[in-house]
Design a protein around this motif. Sequence first.
Motif, PDB file in Angstrom:
ATOM      1  N   TYR A  27     -75.755   2.542 -31.567  1.00  0.00           N
ATOM      2  CA  TYR A  27     -76.840   1.763 -31.478  1.00  0.00           C
ATOM      3  C   TYR A  27     -78.091   2.439 -31.721  1.00  0.00           C
ATOM      4  O   TYR A  27     -78.324   3.333 -31.125  1.00  0.00           O
ATOM      5  N   LEU A  28     -78.824   1.729 -32.633  1.00  0.00           N
ATOM      6  CA  LEU A  28     -80.313   2.407 -33.085  1.00  0.00           C
ATOM      7  C   LEU A  28     -81.159   2.305 -31.690  1.00  0.00           C
ATOM      8  O   LEU A  28     -81.103   1.361 -30.870  1.00  0.00           O
ATOM      9  N   GLY A  29     -82.054   3.371 -31.428  1.00  0.00           N
ATOM     10  CA  GLY A  29     -82.711   3.555 -30.428  1.00  0.00           C
ATOM     11  C   GLY A  29     -82.231   4.338 -29.271  1.00  0.00           C
ATOM     12  O   GLY A  29     -82.844   4.470 -28.231  1.00  0.00           O
ATOM     13  N   THR A  30     -81.123   4.885 -29.599  1.00  0.00           N
ATOM     14  CA  THR A  30     -80.355   5.707 -28.616  1.00  0.00           C
ATOM     15  C   THR A  30     -81.116   6.971 -28.542  1.00  0.00           C
ATOM     16  O   THR A  30     -81.287   7.258 -27.313  1.00  0.00           O
ATOM     17  N   ASN A  31     -81.253   7.738 -29.341  1.00  0.00           N
ATOM     18  CA  ASN A  31     -82.004   9.042 -29.406  1.00  0.00           C
ATOM     19  C   ASN A  31     -83.392   9.022 -29.932  1.00  0.00           C
ATOM     20  O   ASN A  31     -84.141   9.678 -29.466  1.00  0.00           O
ATOM     21  N   PHE A  32     -83.804   8.095 -30.516  1.00  0.00           N
ATOM     22  CA  PHE A  32     -84.912   8.010 -31.530  1.00  0.00           C
ATOM     23  C   PHE A  32     -85.760   7.117 -30.809  1.00  0.00           C
ATOM     24  O   PHE A  32     -85.429   5.776 -30.814  1.00  0.00           O
ATOM     25  N   LYS A  33     -86.648   7.459 -29.872  1.00  0.00           N
ATOM     26  CA  LYS A  33     -87.327   6.780 -29.116  1.00  0.00           C
ATOM     27  C   LYS A  33     -88.765   6.280 -29.570  1.00  0.00           C
ATOM     28  O   LYS A  33     -89.462   5.377 -28.795  1.00  0.00           O
ATOM     29  N   ALA A  34     -89.277   6.565 -30.733  1.00  0.00           N
ATOM     30  CA  ALA A  34     -90.653   6.425 -30.907  1.00  0.00           C
ATOM     31  C   ALA A  34     -90.938   5.015 -31.582  1.00  0.00           C
ATOM     32  O   ALA A  34     -91.929   4.486 -31.393  1.00  0.00           O
ATOM     33  N   GLY A  35     -89.626   4.393 -31.935  1.00  0.00           N
ATOM     34  CA  GLY A  35     -89.739   2.870 -32.253  1.00  0.00           C
ATOM     35  C   GLY A  35     -89.713   2.988 -33.747  1.00  0.00           C
ATOM     36  O   GLY A  35     -89.639   3.864 -34.498  1.00  0.00           O
ATOM     37  N   VAL A  36     -89.610   1.437 -34.303  1.00  0.00           N
ATOM     38  CA  VAL A  36     -89.514   1.121 -35.447  1.00  0.00           C
ATOM     39  C   VAL A  36     -90.806   1.329 -36.301  1.00  0.00           C
ATOM     40  O   VAL A  36     -91.895   1.000 -36.068  1.00  0.00           O
ATOM     41  N   PRO A  37     -90.979   2.366 -37.447  1.00  0.00           N
ATOM     42  CA  PRO A  37     -91.884   2.841 -38.332  1.00  0.00           C
ATOM     43  C   PRO A  37     -91.953   1.599 -39.168  1.00  0.00           C
ATOM     44  O   PRO A  37     -91.302   1.075 -39.736  1.00  0.00           O
ATOM     45  N   ILE A  38     -93.392   1.059 -39.177  1.00  0.00           N
ATOM     46  CA  ILE A  38     -93.944  -0.142 -39.882  1.00  0.00           C
ATOM     47  C   ILE A  38     -95.198   0.272 -40.902  1.00  0.00           C
ATOM     48  O   ILE A  38     -96.084   0.736 -40.001  1.00  0.00           O
ATOM     49  N   GLU A  66     -79.698  -5.644 -33.014  1.00  0.00           N
ATOM     50  CA  GLU A  66     -79.349  -6.413 -34.021  1.00  0.00           C
ATOM     51  C   GLU A  66     -80.954  -6.069 -35.094  1.00  0.00           C
ATOM     52  O   GLU A  66     -81.859  -7.022 -35.356  1.00  0.00           O
ATOM     53  N   PRO A  67     -80.769  -4.979 -35.881  1.00  0.00           N
ATOM     54  CA  PRO A  67     -81.853  -4.422 -36.536  1.00  0.00           C
ATOM     55  C   PRO A  67     -82.282  -5.391 -37.764  1.00  0.00           C
ATOM     56  O   PRO A  67     -83.561  -5.466 -38.017  1.00  0.00           O
ATOM     57  N   TYR A  68     -81.202  -6.063 -38.234  1.00  0.00           N
ATOM     58  CA  TYR A  68     -81.598  -6.995 -39.379  1.00  0.00           C
ATOM     59  C   TYR A  68     -82.715  -8.040 -38.957  1.00  0.00           C
ATOM     60  O   TYR A  68     -83.518  -8.324 -39.623  1.00  0.00           O
ATOM     61  N   PHE A 117     -88.715  -1.273 -29.399  1.00  0.00           N
ATOM     62  CA  PHE A 117     -88.008  -2.467 -29.074  1.00  0.00           C
ATOM     63  C   PHE A 117     -87.042  -2.061 -27.885  1.00  0.00           C
ATOM     64  O   PHE A 117     -86.459  -0.989 -28.211  1.00  0.00           O
ATOM     65  N   GLU A 118     -86.634  -2.741 -26.957  1.00  0.00           N
ATOM     66  CA  GLU A 118     -85.688  -2.730 -25.750  1.00  0.00           C
ATOM     67  C   GLU A 118     -84.163  -2.432 -26.843  1.00  0.00           C
ATOM     68  O   GLU A 118     -84.120  -3.402 -27.647  1.00  0.00           O
ATOM     69  N   SER A 119     -83.246  -1.751 -25.985  1.00  0.00           N
ATOM     70  CA  SER A 119     -81.977  -1.330 -26.728  1.00  0.00           C
ATOM     71  C   SER A 119     -81.638  -2.732 -26.995  1.00  0.00           C
ATOM     72  O   SER A 119     -80.586  -2.695 -28.275  1.00  0.00           O
ATOM     73  N   GLU A 120     -81.345  -3.841 -26.410  1.00  0.00           N
ATOM     74  CA  GLU A 120     -80.626  -5.014 -26.687  1.00  0.00           C
ATOM     75  C   GLU A 120     -80.908  -5.619 -27.962  1.00  0.00           C
ATOM     76  O   GLU A 120     -80.148  -5.856 -28.937  1.00  0.00           O
ATOM     77  N   ALA A 166     -82.376  10.505 -42.244  1.00  0.00           N
ATOM     78  CA  ALA A 166     -82.760   9.437 -41.483  1.00  0.00           C
ATOM     79  C   ALA A 166     -83.073   9.944 -40.101  1.00  0.00           C
ATOM     80  O   ALA A 166     -82.744  10.973 -39.502  1.00  0.00           O
ATOM     81  N   ASP A 167     -83.660   8.687 -39.442  1.00  0.00           N
ATOM     82  CA  ASP A 167     -84.011   9.103 -38.004  1.00  0.00           C
ATOM     83  C   ASP A 167     -82.826   8.931 -37.150  1.00  0.00           C
ATOM     84  O   ASP A 167     -82.818   9.489 -36.121  1.00  0.00           O
ATOM     85  N   GLU A 168     -82.083   7.868 -37.407  1.00  0.00           N
ATOM     86  CA  GLU A 168     -80.863   7.478 -36.722  1.00  0.00           C
ATOM     87  C   GLU A 168     -79.875   6.467 -37.598  1.00  0.00           C
ATOM     88  O   GLU A 168     -80.632   5.796 -38.536  1.00  0.00           O
ATOM     89  N   VAL A 169     -78.961   6.640 -37.357  1.00  0.00           N
ATOM     90  CA  VAL A 169     -77.776   5.897 -38.048  1.00  0.00           C
ATOM     91  C   VAL A 169     -76.667   5.091 -36.988  1.00  0.00           C
ATOM     92  O   VAL A 169     -75.982   6.175 -36.479  1.00  0.00           O
ATOM     93  N   ASP A 170     -76.529   3.800 -37.047  1.00  0.00           N
ATOM     94  CA  ASP A 170     -75.617   3.250 -36.342  1.00  0.00           C
ATOM     95  C   ASP A 170     -74.260   3.092 -36.933  1.00  0.00           C
ATOM     96  O   ASP A 170     -74.073   3.527 -38.119  1.00  0.00           O
ATOM     97  N   THR A 171     -73.486   2.372 -36.321  1.00  0.00           N
ATOM     98  CA  THR A 171     -71.933   2.234 -36.847  1.00  0.00           C
ATOM     99  C   THR A 171     -71.908   1.562 -38.006  1.00  0.00           C
ATOM    100  O   THR A 171     -70.932   1.637 -38.663  1.00  0.00           O
ATOM    101  N   GLN A 172     -72.701   0.551 -38.334  1.00  0.00           N
ATOM    102  CA  GLN A 172     -72.737  -0.220 -39.380  1.00  0.00           C
ATOM    103  C   GLN A 172     -73.561   0.567 -40.493  1.00  0.00           C
ATOM    104  O   GLN A 172     -73.979  -0.423 -41.637  1.00  0.00           O
TER     105      GLN A 172
END
Length: 234
Positions: free
Chosen positions: A128-139, A194-196, A187-190, A86-92
């Motif tokens: 939270y997602l986006g903390t270290n992985f800054k490239a963005g959501v791959p689509i 809410e990744p879903y 996307f910005e951190s806020e 994975a590129d990043e994993v949050d607490t959920q």
Amino acid sequence: SMKAKQLAAWTAVDQHVHPEYRVIGIGSGSTVPYVVERIVSQGAEANKNRVFIPTGFQSKELIVSSGLTLGDVDQYPTIDITLDGADEVDTQLNCIKGGGACHLREKVLAEAATTFILVADYRKNVEYLGTNFKAGVPIEVVPFAYAKVLQNLHQVLNCPKASLRMAVAKAGQVVTDNGNFIIDAPFESERMKEPYTIMAQIKMLTGVVEVGLFCHMARAAYFGNQDGSVTIKW
Ligand code: DER
């Protein structure tokens, strides 16, 4: 670092890859080779009746070069366990995947698996997602729609920095194992809290094949730490 990846992978295999598991999904990236290494070390007897399902060219090469039996996802629509990076994993246990542009087939095998396990080094372990992985959501998008989807992201989903992923060892854009393109959407951190919500909004854009946000899919995540310890989230 390498040792941390190996630690995570070996621990996950030892705890989850049981002798009775016959169909095993293998992901992509630089941590998964240690997963395969550990499974091979379970011995020829343990592996002789198993089949291994790849998530793309790299994964297929790893299975074949390790002397394990290659399985076809068409024959095995249900998988006992899939292990992936994975590129990043949050607490959920939501995660960003797709840094390696393989997330479509990875998500298929993650969903087809009874158990989906993530293995990574400490850098991927975040609140939270986006903390270290800054490239963005791959689509992953179909080529025909990439400009339209880019525009939707810029103008409708308020993601001005979304961009087409350009290749490094090839002129032009990255092309996936499925012949599609990749857009990276930071996307910005806020909003990354809410990744879903983001995943659903992106998925609805016509032309999007799959989004590199895996929400509520993993059973557990194993992180190797620099001090030789392993952190487990579940
Ligand atoms: O693209 C992916 O989702 C891969 O799993 C990859 O990004 C994992 O990264 P790794 O090389 O640190 O294992």
